[in-house]
Design a protein around this motif. Structure first.
Motif, PDB file in Angstrom:
ATOM      1  N   LEU A 177     -36.938 -17.814  16.206  1.00  0.00           N
ATOM      2  CA  LEU A 177     -36.792 -16.914  17.338  1.00  0.00           C
ATOM      3  C   LEU A 177     -35.973 -15.702  16.927  1.00  0.00           C
ATOM      4  O   LEU A 177     -34.981 -15.838  16.195  1.00  0.00           O
ATOM      5  N   GLU A 178     -36.385 -14.533  17.384  1.00  0.00           N
ATOM      6  CA  GLU A 178     -35.557 -13.362  17.134  1.00  0.00           C
ATOM      7  C   GLU A 178     -34.269 -13.464  17.948  1.00  0.00           C
ATOM      8  O   GLU A 178     -34.249 -14.002  19.061  1.00  0.00           O
ATOM      9  N   SER A 179     -33.193 -12.956  17.382  1.00  0.00           N
ATOM     10  CA  SER A 179     -31.869 -13.151  17.976  1.00  0.00           C
ATOM     11  C   SER A 179     -31.676 -12.388  19.275  1.00  0.00           C
ATOM     12  O   SER A 179     -30.785 -12.727  20.074  1.00  0.00           O
ATOM     13  N   GLU A 180     -32.489 -11.382  19.514  1.00  0.00           N
ATOM     14  CA  GLU A 180     -32.420 -10.638  20.762  1.00  0.00           C
ATOM     15  C   GLU A 180     -33.683 -10.892  21.573  1.00  0.00           C
ATOM     16  O   GLU A 180     -34.790 -10.865  21.037  1.00  0.00           O
ATOM     17  N   ALA A 181     -33.498 -11.136  22.851  1.00  0.00           N
ATOM     18  CA  ALA A 181     -34.646 -11.378  23.731  1.00  0.00           C
ATOM     19  C   ALA A 181     -35.439 -10.098  23.919  1.00  0.00           C
ATOM     20  O   ALA A 181     -34.878  -8.986  23.945  1.00  0.00           O
ATOM     21  N   PHE A 182     -36.737 -10.251  24.060  1.00  0.00           N
ATOM     22  CA  PHE A 182     -37.596  -9.094  24.293  1.00  0.00           C
ATOM     23  C   PHE A 182     -37.359  -8.506  25.681  1.00  0.00           C
ATOM     24  O   PHE A 182     -37.344  -7.291  25.868  1.00  0.00           O
ATOM     25  N   LEU A 183     -37.149  -9.404  26.663  1.00  0.00           N
ATOM     26  CA  LEU A 183     -36.914  -8.947  28.033  1.00  0.00           C
ATOM     27  C   LEU A 183     -36.143 -10.021  28.791  1.00  0.00           C
ATOM     28  O   LEU A 183     -36.480 -11.200  28.706  1.00  0.00           O
ATOM     29  N   ILE A 184     -35.096  -9.600  29.529  1.00  0.00           N
ATOM     30  CA  ILE A 184     -34.301 -10.515  30.347  1.00  0.00           C
ATOM     31  C   ILE A 184     -34.318 -10.021  31.782  1.00  0.00           C
ATOM     32  O   ILE A 184     -33.973  -8.872  32.061  1.00  0.00           O
ATOM     33  N   GLN A 185     -34.696 -10.905  32.706  1.00  0.00           N
ATOM     34  CA  GLN A 185     -34.701 -10.601  34.135  1.00  0.00           C
ATOM     35  C   GLN A 185     -33.938 -11.701  34.874  1.00  0.00           C
ATOM     36  O   GLN A 185     -33.378 -12.615  34.262  1.00  0.00           O
ATOM     37  N   THR A 186     -33.923 -11.620  36.198  1.00  0.00           N
ATOM     38  CA  THR A 186     -33.178 -12.615  36.968  1.00  0.00           C
ATOM     39  C   THR A 186     -33.833 -13.984  36.961  1.00  0.00           C
ATOM     40  O   THR A 186     -33.139 -15.010  37.029  1.00  0.00           O
ATOM     41  N   ASN A 187     -35.147 -14.028  36.848  1.00  0.00           N
ATOM     42  CA  ASN A 187     -35.850 -15.318  36.944  1.00  0.00           C
ATOM     43  C   ASN A 187     -36.755 -15.627  35.745  1.00  0.00           C
ATOM     44  O   ASN A 187     -37.476 -16.618  35.761  1.00  0.00           O
ATOM     45  N   PHE A 188     -36.737 -14.794  34.714  1.00  0.00           N
ATOM     46  CA  PHE A 188     -37.486 -15.121  33.499  1.00  0.00           C
ATOM     47  C   PHE A 188     -36.900 -14.391  32.299  1.00  0.00           C
ATOM     48  O   PHE A 188     -36.216 -13.367  32.435  1.00  0.00           O
ATOM     49  N   ILE A 189     -37.167 -14.951  31.126  1.00  0.00           N
ATOM     50  CA  ILE A 189     -36.761 -14.342  29.854  1.00  0.00           C
ATOM     51  C   ILE A 189     -37.945 -14.388  28.909  1.00  0.00           C
ATOM     52  O   ILE A 189     -38.603 -15.437  28.766  1.00  0.00           O
ATOM     53  N   THR A 190     -38.234 -13.272  28.277  1.00  0.00           N
ATOM     54  CA  THR A 190     -39.299 -13.207  27.280  1.00  0.00           C
ATOM     55  C   THR A 190     -38.674 -13.147  25.893  1.00  0.00           C
ATOM     56  O   THR A 190     -37.844 -12.268  25.622  1.00  0.00           O
ATOM     57  N   VAL A 191     -39.056 -14.074  25.029  1.00  0.00           N
ATOM     58  CA  VAL A 191     -38.523 -14.128  23.665  1.00  0.00           C
ATOM     59  C   VAL A 191     -39.645 -13.858  22.673  1.00  0.00           C
ATOM     60  O   VAL A 191     -40.835 -13.933  23.003  1.00  0.00           O
ATOM     61  N   THR A 192     -39.261 -13.554  21.429  1.00  0.00           N
ATOM     62  CA  THR A 192     -40.231 -13.293  20.368  1.00  0.00           C
ATOM     63  C   THR A 192     -40.174 -14.410  19.339  1.00  0.00           C
ATOM     64  O   THR A 192     -39.102 -14.727  18.806  1.00  0.00           O
ATOM     65  N   ILE A 193     -41.327 -15.009  19.083  1.00  0.00           N
ATOM     66  CA  ILE A 193     -41.452 -16.076  18.094  1.00  0.00           C
ATOM     67  C   ILE A 193     -42.105 -15.507  16.842  1.00  0.00           C
ATOM     68  O   ILE A 193     -43.156 -14.868  16.908  1.00  0.00           O
ATOM     69  N   ASN A 194     -41.473 -15.740  15.696  1.00  0.00           N
ATOM     70  CA  ASN A 194     -42.043 -15.318  14.417  1.00  0.00           C
ATOM     71  C   ASN A 194     -42.603 -16.528  13.674  1.00  0.00           C
ATOM     72  O   ASN A 194     -41.929 -17.564  13.568  1.00  0.00           O
ATOM     73  N   ILE A 195     -43.823 -16.400  13.206  1.00  0.00           N
ATOM     74  CA  ILE A 195     -44.413 -17.422  12.330  1.00  0.00           C
ATOM     75  C   ILE A 195     -44.273 -16.898  10.900  1.00  0.00           C
ATOM     76  O   ILE A 195     -44.894 -15.915  10.514  1.00  0.00           O
ATOM     77  N   ASN A 196     -43.460 -17.565  10.120  1.00  0.00           N
ATOM     78  CA  ASN A 196     -43.156 -17.087   8.770  1.00  0.00           C
ATOM     79  C   ASN A 196     -44.068 -17.665   7.707  1.00  0.00           C
ATOM     80  O   ASN A 196     -44.345 -17.012   6.701  1.00  0.00           O
ATOM     81  N   ALA A 197     -44.528 -18.877   7.910  1.00  0.00           N
ATOM     82  CA  ALA A 197     -45.403 -19.513   6.918  1.00  0.00           C
ATOM     83  C   ALA A 197     -46.148 -20.670   7.561  1.00  0.00           C
ATOM     84  O   ALA A 197     -45.612 -21.368   8.420  1.00  0.00           O
ATOM     85  N   VAL A 198     -47.391 -20.845   7.138  1.00  0.00           N
ATOM     86  CA  VAL A 198     -48.220 -21.970   7.582  1.00  0.00           C
ATOM     87  C   VAL A 198     -48.907 -22.553   6.360  1.00  0.00           C
ATOM     88  O   VAL A 198     -49.472 -21.813   5.550  1.00  0.00           O
ATOM     89  N   GLU A 199     -48.864 -23.871   6.230  1.00  0.00           N
ATOM     90  CA  GLU A 199     -49.526 -24.541   5.118  1.00  0.00           C
ATOM     91  C   GLU A 199     -50.474 -25.613   5.641  1.00  0.00           C
ATOM     92  O   GLU A 199     -50.122 -26.404   6.516  1.00  0.00           O
TER      93      GLU A 199
END
Length: 251
Positions: free
Chosen positions: A148-170
């Motif tokens: 997860l990125e250390s800063e949220a993409f968006l913060i509101q009173t009733n929801f938070i949007t976060v950013t997920i990074n996929i770094n590697a898949v095997e």
């Protein structure tokens, strides 16, 4: 005199034999072509269940038979597959060592694969044939790295949007990626929400899209929540994909 005539005859005969031999080599050059497909392969299972197979091989062609305009791997569900517009993969590499990447194969099936040369006169040379099964269980060796990125993409009173990074898949792409969230740092009584646009795009070992937004809702206002990413595979297995966590407070 007889000995002289005999000597001249032997000399002319020898020249004639050498000349015929050279003509035969010109008309019928030695065929040293070969295209050996190795038995060892690697795989990747796509989000939709189809399978990608990587193959390798060694080849030799001295150019004496014809002008090669293409080389690759041909595959099919029947033995001795022949080239058509929809069943080939390019042979990539320099000199005599090449690799190919065959995408979108039907799961739980058997395929026959062999290398080929295509010549400018429309003919083909085919190498040895090998067989591979797409009935693959990747559960013991698949891995994924998420954070997860250390800063949220968006913060509101009733929801938070976060950013997920996929770094590697095997070995296998999950069918779902999302965020898990809880009021407790141990993630007891947690909830989760999957990203809406997870395509699972994958091309020759490279993830095409590596960042996704995930929304946690509904949340309580002015409340601290703990977050971590998750991935879900087709066999219903879940993984956190690492130890990345973050915490954010709603407005």
């Amino acid at each position: 005199m007889k000995n002289l005539i005999k000597t001249v005859f032997i000399f002319l005969t020898a020249i004639s034999i050498v000349g015929c031999s050279n003509d035969d080599e010109t008309l019928n050059p030695v065929d040293d072509r070969s295209f050996t497909t190795n038995a060892t392969t690697d795989f990747f299972i796509n989000k939709d269940g189809t399978v990608n197979i990587s193959v390798s091989g060694t080849l030799q062609d001295n150019g004496s038979i014809g002008n090669v305009i293409n080389r690759g791997f041909v595959y099919g569900m029947s033995s001795q597959p022949e080239v058509n517009p929809n069943n080939t993969a390019m042979a990539l590499g320099e000199f005599d060592s090449v690799t190919g990447y065959i995408e979108g194969l039907t799961p739980t099936a058997n395929y026959f694969i062999r290398g080929y040369f295509e010549y400018d006169d429309g003919t083909f040379f085919y190498g040895n044939e090998m067989q591979v099964s797409t009935d693959i269980d990747a559960s013991t060796n698949r891995t994924i790295s998420l954070d997860l990125e250390s800063e949220a993409f968006l913060i509101q009173t009733n929801f938070i949007t976060v950013t997920i990074n996929i770094n590697a898949v095997e070995k296998e792409m999950p069918i779902e990626v999302g965020v898990e969230y809880s009021l407790s740092s141990d993630f007891s009584n947690s909830s989760s929400n999957a990203v809406e646009n997870f395509s699972g795009a994958h091309n020759q070992g490279t993830i095409v899209v590596t960042s996704y937004s995930a929304v946690a809702e509904p949340l309580q206002s002015e409340t601290l929540y703990y977050f971590r990413p998750y991935a879900k595979y087709a066999d219903e297995t879940f993984t956190n994909g690492g130890t990345s966590t973050a915490s954010f407070t709603t407005n």
